[in-house]
Design an enzyme around this catalytic site. Structure first.
Site, short mmCIF file in Angstrom:
data_model
loop_
_atom_site.label_atom_id
_atom_site.label_comp_id
_atom_site.label_asym_id
_atom_site.label_seq_id
_atom_site.Cartn_x
_atom_site.Cartn_y
_atom_site.Cartn_z
N ASP A 401 -16.01 18.45 1.31
CA ASP A 401 -15.21 17.58 0.74
C ASP A 401 -15.64 16.91 -0.84
OD1 ASP A 401 -12.70 19.06 -0.13
OD2 ASP A 401 -10.77 18.18 1.74
N HIS A 529 -10.65 19.06 -7.18
CA HIS A 529 -10.79 19.47 -5.60
C HIS A 529 -11.86 20.37 -5.39
CE1 HIS A 529 -6.81 18.33 -4.22
NE2 HIS A 529 -6.35 18.43 -5.28
#
Length: 656
Positions: A401, A529
Site C-alpha cells: 500500500d 492511493h
C-alpha cells in the site's frame, strides 16, 4: 410521410418504415447479418420483437459481441431453469444472470444436484433448444406478477424490490421502471411452456443458442447473505459457435491444472487450516521463501523510487474510521468490533487513514512534497463465505500500500511517473500484457465537478503518457474519487485486475491536512492511493497460476537440487551446494534412499529449475551433469561454469 409511417435512424441513415415495424424487421430490411440477435433502441438493449416508435435510433447487436454473448447466456439460463423445473417440479426459482464467460441459476431444491442430474438437465435443454421455443416479453403489474408467480417465494421477494436499488444480479430480474415476464412459447401453438420474471432482453427463439454446456453445481446463499437459505447453483457456459466454446473449455481445463489452491498443496506453499478460519491463509516455508523474495524485491524498487517505509497497527479505535468515513461506507465489509478499555476497536480494512495520521503528525512544507509513504500493511475484510476463493479473495491479506501526498501542480507528473513504475515492476515479475481502465465520475458523487475534472484529466494524462491501451468506464468511479485500474493477461490469456491508482480529494479534507505553500499560505494536498499488487496474497496466487507453479529461478523456493548417482557422491554435491549458497542460491542435496531416477522425477514434480547430477566421472573431472526443468540435460559441465550459469539466471531474472 403518412400517419401510418415512422421515421427512424438505422445504421447512421434515416429511414421511413410502416407503423408497427419491429426492430428485427427494420434490421433485416437493411441487410443485417445473421448474427444479429437483439437491438439497441435509443441506446437501450431490446428484443428484436420490439415495436419501433417515431424517431427511434436503432443499432444491431451481434451474438459475438459482449452484449450479444450476455443475452445468449441469459437466454440459456432460462432454458436451464425450465429444464430443471420440468425434471424437478418441486424446485423454486432464485435468480439466473449472465456472468463472465457463462451463466448460472439458483434453485431451492430438497437435495444438492448430482452429476447425473446435470446430465439429465443438459439433455432436456437440448430438446428445448431444438424445439425453437419463442421468448416473448410482456409487461405486468405488481399484482399480476405476484398472482402469476404465487408459487415462487424468491420471485415474490424480487417483485418487492421493483423501483428499489438492486445489485447487478437482481437487476436482471427487476431492473427498470416496469415489471416484465418472459414467456417461453411453443413455436407452433404459441402455448405457454414456461415463464420467468425478467427484464430481458432475450434471443428471438431457443434455436438461436448455438453451443452451451453445464459445468458444475454448488451451494449459494440467497442474495449472497449467510442469514438467508442456501440454494443450489448450477453454472454453465454458452458461446456463439462450438469452436469458441471448445476453445473456452480447453482454457478451463488448463486453468484447472493451474489452480493455485491445488498447486499450493502439491508444492507445499500454503494452506487454509480450518482451525484458523475461512479466508485466512498460512504460508509454509517454501511459500514463505517466495513471498519474502517478492517483498524484498518490491522494497528495493520502492526505495530506489523515493518511497519512505512506514508501519501501522492491525487495529484502531472506531473514531479513526468515523473520521475517514469507512465506518459509514464499508461497515458491512469490516470484522465486528471489540471493546477494550472502554473504547471500541476494529481490525483495519484499510491502511490509508493511518498513513494520513503519519502525514498529520507534524507540519508539512511544499518542499517535502511529493511525500510517498509505503507499507506492506495487513488488513482484514469480512468477505462473504460464498466469494472467498483461496488467495485471490481472502479475509486477511497484506497490501503493498502506498499513499502519495502532492501539490495540485505535481499531480499529473506524479501519476504518470507512478503508472510507469507500476508497469515496470509488474514486468519484472514476468507479466507483459497490460490494459488500463479509467473510471470517471458517477451520477452520485461527493466533491465539486471542478475537482473531478482536474483529477480525471490528470489520470488521463498519465495513461496517455504511458502508452498503455485503455478504455474509459464512464460513470464507474467510486463516489469519492476517479481511478485507473491496470489489468494484466496471464500465460493462458486470462485477464486479472491488479493495480489501482486513485486520486482522492476527500480524505485530506476529512482529516484537515495541509502543507505550507511557497507563498506562505496553507494549502490542502492531493492524495493518491496506490496498491500495485492489490495484495501480496492475491498476486502470489496469480503468479502461481501464471507460471503453473514453475516459478522462474529468482522466485523459485528451491533453485537447485543436487542429485547423487550413489551415496558416495553426496559429499561432492554438498561441497558444490556450499559454493552455491555463498552466491545466495537456494539449494538442496537429495540424499534420500530413493534411486536417482525417482529423485529426478521428484525434482521435476516440485518444479525445481536446475538439477545438478554427479557420478564418478563428474567427480574426477570436477564437473556435473546439468539438467533443466524441461528435461534437457548437458553432461560434463565444469562446476564453475554451472554455478556461473545459475547465478546469472537468478540475477537477471531469466524466465526459465
Amino acid at each position: 410521410m403518412s400517419s401510418q409511417q415512422l421515421r427512424i435512424t438505422l445504421a447512421g441513415s434515416e429511414h421511413v418504415v410502416e407503423a408497427g415495424t419491429t426492430a428485427g424487421a427494420a434490421l433485416t430490411a437493411v441487410g443485417a447479418n445473421g448474427g444479429v440477435i437483439a437491438a439497441r433502441v435509443n441506446r437501450v438493449l431490446r428484443d428484436l420483437a420490439t415495436a419501433l416508435a417515431d424517431g427511434d435510433v436503432i443499432e444491431p447487436v451481434d451474438i459475438a459481441s459482449d452484449d450479444g454473448r450476455a443475452i445468449l447466456r441469459h437466454s440459456t439460463a432460462h432454458v436451464m431453469a425450465q429444464a430443471v423445473q420440468e425434471l424437478f417440479p418441486q424446485a423454486k426459482l432464485g435468480i439466473g444472470p449472465p456472468v463472465e464467460n457463462g451463466f448460472y441459476y439458483d434453485f431451492d431444491v430438497p437435495a444438492p444436484f448430482a452429476p447425473d442430474d446435470l446430465k439429465a438437465i443438459e439433455a432436456r435443454m437440448r430438446q428445448i433448444v431444438k424445439q425453437g421455443q419463442l421468448f416473448s416479453r410482456r409487461v405486468v403489474t405488481e399484482d399480476e406478477a405476484r398472482a402469476e408467480l404465487a408459487e415462487e417465494p424468491y420471485k415474490q421477494e424480487l417483485i418487492g424490490l421493483k423501483g428499489a436499488p438492486a445489485d447487478a444480479e437482481e437487476s436482471v430480474e427487476v431492473g427498470g421502471a416496469e415489471l416484465t415476464i418472459y414467456d417461453n412459447l411453443d413455436p407452433e401453438s404459441r402455448a405457454l411452456c414456461w415463464k420467468d420474471l425478467c427484464r430481458g432482453p432475450h434471443l428471438p427463439t431457443t434455436r438461436r443458442i448455438p453451443a452451451f454446456k453445464l459445468l458444475r453445481s454448488s451451494g449459494a446463499y440467497w442474495r449472497g447473505s449467510e442469514k438467508n437459505p442456501q440454494l443450489q447453483r448450477i453454472y454453465g457456459t454458452a458461446w456463439e459457435t462450438r469452436e469458441r466454446q471448445d476453445e473456452y473449455l480447453k482454457l478451463m481445463e488448463e486453468a484447472e491444472k493451474r489452480d493455485h489452491r491445488k498447486l499450493g498443496a502439491e508444492l507445499d506453499l500454503f494452506s487454509f487450516p480450518t482451525q484458523i478460519g475461512s479466508g485466512l491463509p498460512v504460508f509454509h516455508p517454501k511459500g514463505g521463501v517466495i513471498r519474502k523474495v517478492m517483498e524484498d524485491y518490491s522494497r528495493q524498487r520502492h526505495e530506489q523510487a523515493g518511497y519512505q517505509f512506514v508501519n501501522t497497527p492491525h487495529i484502531t479505535k472506531d473514531e479513526l474510521f468515523i473520521t475517514s468515513g469507512h465506518l459509514e461506507w464499508y461497515k458491512d465489509g469490516m470484522f465486528p468490533p471489540m471493546e477494550l478499555d472502554g473504547a471500541t476497536y476494529y481490525p483495519k480494512p484499510m491502511n490509508c487513514p493511518m498513513h494520513i495520521l503519519i502525514y498529520a503528525s507534524r507540519g508539512r512544507s511544499y518542499r517535502e512534497l511529493p511525500l510517498r509513504l509505503f507499507e506492506f500493511g495487513t488488513v482484514y475484510r469480512y468477505e462473504k463465505s460464498g466469494v472467498v476463493h483461496g488467495l485471490t479473495r481472502a479475509r486477511g491479506f497484506t497490501q503493498d500500500d502506498s499513499h502519495i501526498f502532492c501539490t495540485p501542480d505535481q499531480l499529473s507528473g506524479e501519476l504518470a511517473s507512478l503508472l510507469d513504475f507500476v508497469v515496470g515492476l509488474l514486468r519484472d515479475y514476468g507479466l507483459t500484457e497490460f490494459e488500463a481502465e479509467l473510471s470517471t465520475r458517477p451520477e452520485k458523487y461527493v466533491g465539486t465537478p471542478e475537482e473531478w475534472t482536474a483529477a480525471e484529466a490528470a489520470l488521463k494524462y498519465a495513461l496517455d503518457a504511458s502508452g498503455l491501451p485503455y478504455v474509459i468506464a464512464e460513470g464507474e468511479g467510486a463516489f469519492y474519487a476517479p481511478k485507473i485500474d491496470v489489468h494484466v493477461k496471464d500465460a493462458i490469456g486470462r485477464r486479472w485486475q491488479l493495480s489501482t491508482l486513485q486520486v482522492d480529494f476527500q480524505e485530506p479534507g476529512r482529516f484537515g491536512i495541509e502543507y505550507q505553500a511557497a507563498d506562505g499560505t496553507r494549502q490542502r494536498p492531493y492524495m493518491i492511493h496506490r496498491a500495485l499488487f492489490g495484495s501480496i496474497e492475491r498476486f502470489f496466487g496469480i503468479l502461481v497460476e501464471h507460471y503453473a507453479g514453475a516459478f522462474p529461478p529468482w522466485l523459485a523456493p528451491v533453485q537447485v537440487v543436487g542429485i547423487p548417482i550413489s551415496d558416495a557422491h553426496v559429499p561432492y554435491l554438498a561441497k558444490i551446494a556450499s559454493q552455491l549458497r555463498d552466491e545466495g542460491i537456494r539449494v538442496e542435496v537429495d540424499d534420500s534412499d530413493d534411486r536417482m531416477q525417482k529423485k529426478i522425477r521428484t525434482a521435476q514434480k516440485q518444479k525445481i529449475p536446475f538439477m545438478l547430477l554427479a557420478g564418478d566421472a563428474d567427480v574426477a573431472a570436477d564437473a556435473v551433469s546439468f539438467r533443466y526443468r524441461d528435461g534437457t540435460q548437458k553432461n560434463g559441465i565444469p562446476v564453475a561454469e554451472a554455478i556461473a550459469e545459475i547465478v546469472a539466471a537468478v540475477r537477471d531474472r531469466v524466465q526459465v
